[in-house]
Design a protein around this motif. Structure first.
Motif, PDB file in Angstrom:
ATOM      1  N   VAL A  63       0.839  -1.201   0.000  1.00  0.00           N
ATOM      2  CA  VAL A  63       0.000   0.000   0.000  1.00  0.00           C
ATOM      3  C   VAL A  63       0.875   1.253   0.000  1.00  0.00           C
ATOM      4  CG1 VAL A  63      -1.586   1.379   1.383  1.00  0.00           C
ATOM      5  CG2 VAL A  63      -2.030  -1.056   1.059  1.00  0.00           C
ATOM      6  N   LYS A  64       1.840   1.298   0.903  1.00  0.00           N
ATOM      7  CA  LYS A  64       2.698   2.482   1.025  1.00  0.00           C
ATOM      8  C   LYS A  64       3.532   2.705  -0.229  1.00  0.00           C
ATOM      9  CE  LYS A  64       1.635   3.919   5.168  1.00  0.00           C
ATOM     10  NZ  LYS A  64       1.062   5.266   5.409  1.00  0.00           N
ATOM     11  N   LEU A  65       4.115   1.642  -0.765  1.00  0.00           N
ATOM     12  CA  LEU A  65       4.921   1.767  -1.984  1.00  0.00           C
ATOM     13  C   LEU A  65       4.039   2.100  -3.186  1.00  0.00           C
ATOM     14  CD1 LEU A  65       7.310  -1.275  -1.433  1.00  0.00           C
ATOM     15  CD2 LEU A  65       7.964   1.140  -1.407  1.00  0.00           C
ATOM     16  N   GLY A  66       2.839   1.538  -3.203  1.00  0.00           N
ATOM     17  CA  GLY A  66       1.916   1.819  -4.297  1.00  0.00           C
ATOM     18  C   GLY A  66       1.511   3.282  -4.336  1.00  0.00           C
ATOM     19  N   LEU A  67       1.254   3.867  -3.172  1.00  0.00           N
ATOM     20  CA  LEU A  67       0.874   5.273  -3.102  1.00  0.00           C
ATOM     21  C   LEU A  67       2.061   6.188  -3.408  1.00  0.00           C
ATOM     22  CD1 LEU A  67      -1.419   5.243   0.066  1.00  0.00           C
ATOM     23  CD2 LEU A  67      -2.117   5.376  -2.325  1.00  0.00           C
ATOM     24  N   TYR A  68       3.253   5.725  -3.067  1.00  0.00           N
ATOM     25  CA  TYR A  68       4.442   6.555  -3.285  1.00  0.00           C
ATOM     26  C   TYR A  68       4.870   6.552  -4.756  1.00  0.00           C
ATOM     27  CZ  TYR A  68       9.260   8.271  -2.840  1.00  0.00           C
ATOM     28  OH  TYR A  68      10.428   8.984  -2.971  1.00  0.00           O
ATOM     29  N   TYR A  69       4.961   5.385  -5.357  1.00  0.00           N
ATOM     30  CA  TYR A  69       5.434   5.280  -6.739  1.00  0.00           C
ATOM     31  C   TYR A  69       4.310   5.418  -7.765  1.00  0.00           C
ATOM     32  CZ  TYR A  69      10.018   3.695  -5.100  1.00  0.00           C
ATOM     33  OH  TYR A  69      11.254   3.616  -4.513  1.00  0.00           O
ATOM     34  N   LYS A  70       3.096   4.969  -7.414  1.00  0.00           N
ATOM     35  CA  LYS A  70       1.962   4.990  -8.347  1.00  0.00           C
ATOM     36  C   LYS A  70       2.354   4.432  -9.715  1.00  0.00           C
ATOM     37  CE  LYS A  70      -0.484   8.728  -6.013  1.00  0.00           C
ATOM     38  NZ  LYS A  70      -1.059  10.078  -6.087  1.00  0.00           N
ATOM     39  N   ASP A  71       2.909   3.234  -9.666  1.00  0.00           N
ATOM     40  CA  ASP A  71       3.402   2.561 -10.866  1.00  0.00           C
ATOM     41  C   ASP A  71       2.664   1.238 -11.001  1.00  0.00           C
ATOM     42  OD1 ASP A  71       4.927   0.999 -12.731  1.00  0.00           O
ATOM     43  OD2 ASP A  71       6.653   2.303 -12.371  1.00  0.00           O
ATOM     44  N   GLU A  72       2.014   1.022 -12.136  1.00  0.00           N
ATOM     45  CA  GLU A  72       1.246  -0.200 -12.326  1.00  0.00           C
ATOM     46  C   GLU A  72       2.129  -1.432 -12.442  1.00  0.00           C
ATOM     47  OE1 GLU A  72      -1.016   0.252 -15.864  1.00  0.00           O
ATOM     48  OE2 GLU A  72       0.712   0.393 -17.196  1.00  0.00           O
ATOM     49  N   GLY A  73       3.448  -1.233 -12.536  1.00  0.00           N
ATOM     50  CA  GLY A  73       4.376  -2.369 -12.547  1.00  0.00           C
ATOM     51  C   GLY A  73       4.482  -3.053 -11.199  1.00  0.00           C
ATOM     52  N   ALA A  74       3.962  -2.410 -10.161  1.00  0.00           N
ATOM     53  CA  ALA A  74       3.861  -2.974  -8.808  1.00  0.00           C
ATOM     54  C   ALA A  74       5.189  -3.559  -8.335  1.00  0.00           C
ATOM     55  CB  ALA A  74       2.731  -3.983  -8.736  1.00  0.00           C
ATOM     56  N   TYR A  76       7.724  -5.539  -9.168  1.00  0.00           N
ATOM     57  CA  TYR A  76       8.981  -5.421  -9.912  1.00  0.00           C
ATOM     58  C   TYR A  76       9.430  -3.969  -9.988  1.00  0.00           C
ATOM     59  CZ  TYR A  76      12.020  -5.100 -14.005  1.00  0.00           C
ATOM     60  OH  TYR A  76      13.050  -4.811 -14.847  1.00  0.00           O
ATOM     61  N   SER A  77       8.520  -3.076 -10.324  1.00  0.00           N
ATOM     62  CA  SER A  77       8.880  -1.663 -10.468  1.00  0.00           C
ATOM     63  C   SER A  77       9.266  -1.041  -9.128  1.00  0.00           C
ATOM     64  CB  SER A  77       7.714  -0.889 -11.083  1.00  0.00           C
ATOM     65  OG  SER A  77       7.463  -1.330 -12.394  1.00  0.00           O
ATOM     66  N   PHE A  78       8.550  -1.409  -8.050  1.00  0.00           N
ATOM     67  CA  PHE A  78       8.863  -0.855  -6.737  1.00  0.00           C
ATOM     68  C   PHE A  78      10.297  -1.173  -6.342  1.00  0.00           C
ATOM     69  CE2 PHE A  78       4.154  -1.453  -5.343  1.00  0.00           C
ATOM     70  CZ  PHE A  78       3.782  -0.435  -6.207  1.00  0.00           C
ATOM     71  N   PHE A  79      10.671  -2.429  -6.496  1.00  0.00           N
ATOM     72  CA  PHE A  79      12.005  -2.831  -6.061  1.00  0.00           C
ATOM     73  C   PHE A  79      13.077  -2.232  -6.964  1.00  0.00           C
ATOM     74  CE2 PHE A  79      15.341  -5.794  -4.683  1.00  0.00           C
ATOM     75  CZ  PHE A  79      15.075  -5.836  -3.329  1.00  0.00           C
ATOM     76  N   LYS A  80      12.789  -2.194  -8.254  1.00  0.00           N
ATOM     77  CA  LYS A  80      13.759  -1.629  -9.208  1.00  0.00           C
ATOM     78  C   LYS A  80      14.007  -0.151  -8.916  1.00  0.00           C
ATOM     79  CE  LYS A  80      12.398  -0.654 -13.366  1.00  0.00           C
ATOM     80  NZ  LYS A  80      11.929  -0.744 -14.768  1.00  0.00           N
ATOM     81  N   ASN A 372      10.337  -1.011   1.568  1.00  0.00           N
ATOM     82  CA  ASN A 372       9.545   0.037   2.207  1.00  0.00           C
ATOM     83  C   ASN A 372      10.223   0.553   3.473  1.00  0.00           C
ATOM     84  OD1 ASN A 372       7.220   1.699   2.568  1.00  0.00           O
ATOM     85  ND2 ASN A 372       6.449   0.243   4.081  1.00  0.00           N
ATOM     86  N   HIS A 373      10.845  -0.369   4.213  1.00  0.00           N
ATOM     87  CA  HIS A 373      11.565   0.055   5.420  1.00  0.00           C
ATOM     88  C   HIS A 373      12.717   0.988   5.059  1.00  0.00           C
ATOM     89  CE1 HIS A 373      12.913  -0.297   9.592  1.00  0.00           C
ATOM     90  NE2 HIS A 373      14.140  -0.454   9.129  1.00  0.00           N
ATOM     91  N   LYS A 374      13.371   0.711   3.931  1.00  0.00           N
ATOM     92  CA  LYS A 374      14.512   1.519   3.497  1.00  0.00           C
ATOM     93  C   LYS A 374      14.101   2.967   3.224  1.00  0.00           C
ATOM     94  CE  LYS A 374      18.122   1.685  -0.078  1.00  0.00           C
ATOM     95  NZ  LYS A 374      17.808   2.979  -0.705  1.00  0.00           N
ATOM     96  N   ILE A 375      12.922   3.144   2.611  1.00  0.00           N
ATOM     97  CA  ILE A 375      12.485   4.507   2.264  1.00  0.00           C
ATOM     98  C   ILE A 375      11.239   4.897   3.078  1.00  0.00           C
ATOM     99  CG2 ILE A 375      13.475   4.411  -0.057  1.00  0.00           C
ATOM    100  CD1 ILE A 375      10.616   3.880  -1.107  1.00  0.00           C
ATOM    101  N   ARG A 376      11.170   4.399   4.322  1.00  0.00           N
ATOM    102  CA  ARG A 376       9.972   4.621   5.138  1.00  0.00           C
ATOM    103  C   ARG A 376       9.688   6.094   5.390  1.00  0.00           C
ATOM    104  NH1 ARG A 376      14.094   2.749   8.072  1.00  0.00           N
ATOM    105  NH2 ARG A 376      14.685   3.725  10.061  1.00  0.00           N
ATOM    106  N   THR A 386       6.677  -1.769   9.659  1.00  0.00           N
ATOM    107  CA  THR A 386       7.592  -2.327   8.654  1.00  0.00           C
ATOM    108  C   THR A 386       8.516  -3.363   9.294  1.00  0.00           C
ATOM    109  OG1 THR A 386       9.122  -0.464   8.984  1.00  0.00           O
ATOM    110  CG2 THR A 386       7.565  -0.303   7.166  1.00  0.00           C
ATOM    111  N   THR A 387       8.930  -3.107  10.521  1.00  0.00           N
ATOM    112  CA  THR A 387       9.782  -4.065  11.226  1.00  0.00           C
ATOM    113  C   THR A 387       9.014  -5.346  11.537  1.00  0.00           C
ATOM    114  OG1 THR A 387      11.051  -2.261  12.235  1.00  0.00           O
ATOM    115  CG2 THR A 387      11.236  -4.436  13.249  1.00  0.00           C
TER     116      THR A 387
END
Length: 440
Positions: A63-74, A76-80, A372-376, A386-387
């Motif tokens: 949820v947090k990464l989805g709202l931050y990146y807003k990338d439909e690649g979900a 794979y794209s989040f981690f990249k 997500n913890h890295k860029i919390r 996250t922990t």
């Protein structure tokens, strides 16, 4: 896993919840029930709830990464994007998520075949079950290659119909069961005395794959209204509803079907039990529900994950040929996924496929929690949550490996070999991409 297709209108909250539920309730409950009861008996609903809570922790980072990146690649794209300097990390997450989808495709197809022949004289014929599973993968591969739009039109019908049938199955089983609530509580106490919390956690971890699919909501980020509110609402609501559906189904089975019969008919326990409880009508309803559930999941998995494979291939982490599209259909990726799923079906049984899928999605979810913890700070995420997600998902993956090591070391070796192959493949393509970039 369903609902990746293009929509002609913006998606509101009810549709987004349906997307996630269509992905999660895709045959998982039909698969995990017999295995869970064989391990912890009447404690199965408790393990299902714990598995759902683990899924909710995993969903927090999505949820947090989805709202931050807003990338439909979900995934794979989040981690990249979180680790832009590491080609191997991007390649690894691409390989793991795609082969996680391949394992769930195999799982759904195996469940489809188990229920399709459950009322015949060939119900226990493992070879026939595998051949039918491979055949149904081939069928939906052909549909996705030649008639994606036609499949899309009936997909919603399958999703909603299967949910209605699951509720009907649960209510009917509970009404016709030989076990009343006091007896169930007595049995629950007995199983609790004979089991331990460690065993419940192992089952909860193994059944995690039944909750895989909630992240499909994020793939629709460009087609939804008010993503800031609707992404978390849809995902958390869908997980809650999935927990309720799974618990009610498991209770219905436990109330109506003797434990020894659930264990004996693990791979089609609901159909066998419903037939004994309420006759052929019950069996037919269960079989129809299972076939609808797995059909929609197989179709959606082939459709959505093949497009993700094409994206990863376009980035250079899979063979370039898998990125080729014709009429916007990644036919090579679809055929590749079908072939890999078929090999997995032929090579392993239900438990191997289930455990490989659960470990894979626990691992991928763990990587999302770490990212997500890295860029919390940027995602405005709670350090505590996250922990907890990292700890919970790490324990879950470790418990499945422990279970394999102590009970079925041969299957564990198979799983580790699969991971070694995936890691080597990811490393090779990461190195190739680095060389190409240096040469350019």
């Amino acid at each position: 896993m369903t609902q990746h297709r293009k929509r002609n209108k913006e998606l509101g909250l009810p549709e987004l919840i349906a997307i996630a539920l269509g992905g999660m309730v895709g045959g998982g409950i039909f698969t995990i029930l017999g295995i869970s009861v064989s391990m912890i008996g009447n404690l199965t609903p408790i393990a299902i709830i714990i598995g759902g809570l683990i899924a909710a922790l995993a969903a927090y980072s999505y949820v947090k990464l989805g709202l931050y990146y807003k990338d439909e690649g979900a995934t794979y794209s989040f981690f990249k994007k979180t680790y832009p300097g590491s080609k191997f990390s991007a390649s690894m997450i691409g390989w793991f998520i795609i082969f996680g989808y391949i394992s769930t495709l195999a799982l759904y197809a195996y469940t489809f075949s188990s229920y399709a022949i459950s009322s015949t004289d060939f119900a226990d014929n493992v070879l026939l079950r595998k051949l039918i599973a491979v055949g149904v993968v081939g069928l939906f591969t052909a549909i996705n290659v030649w008639s994606v739009n036609g499949m899309g039109k009936i997909e919603d019908i399958m999703v909603y119909t299967k949910l209605v049938l699951l509720v009907i199955i649960s209510v009917v089983l509970m009404q016709h069961g030989n076990t009343d609530f006091p007896t169930f509580i007595d049995n629950l106490v007995t199983d609790a005395e004979n089991s331990n919390f460690f065993s419940i956690l192992i089952v909860a971890s193994i059944t995690f794959v039944a909750y895989e699919g909630f992240q499909l909501v994020i793939n629709a980020v460009n087609e939804m209204t008010n993503p800031e509110k609707n992404i978390p609402r849809a995902i958390y609501s869908a997980i809650t509803l999935a927990i309720l559906i799974y618990v009610v189904i498991s209770l219905g089975a436990i109330f109506a079907i003797p434990t020894e019969n659930i264990i004996k008919n693990q791979e089609y326990a609901l159909a066998a039990g419903a037939g004994e409880a309420i006759g052929s009508l019950g069996t037919n309803i269960v079989i129809l529900g299972a076939i609808l559930a797995t059909s929609s999941a197989i179709s959606g998995t082939v459709f959505g994950s093949s497009r993700q494979m094409a994206v990863v291939a376009k980035d250079g982490y899979f063979p370039k040929g898998l990125a080729i599209r014709k009429n916007n259909i990644p036919r090579n990726a679809i055929l590749c996924m079908a072939a890999c799923a078929s090999l997995l079906i032929l090579a392993g049984g239900l438990e191997l496929i289930l455990e490989f899928g659960s470990i894979t999605f626990l691992l991928v979810s763990l990587l999302m929690a770490v990212a997500n913890h890295k860029i919390r700070a940027q995602t405005n995420s709670s350090t505590l949550l996250t922990t907890l997600a990292i700890i919970g998902l790490t324990i879950g993956g470790g418990l499945i490996l422990y279970y394999e090591l102590t009970t079925k070391w041969g299957e564990m070796v198979s799983i580790l070999v699969l991971y070694a192959i995936l890691s080597v493949g990811a490393l090779i393509f990461a190195k190739r991409k680095e060389k190409r970039e240096v040469a350019e």
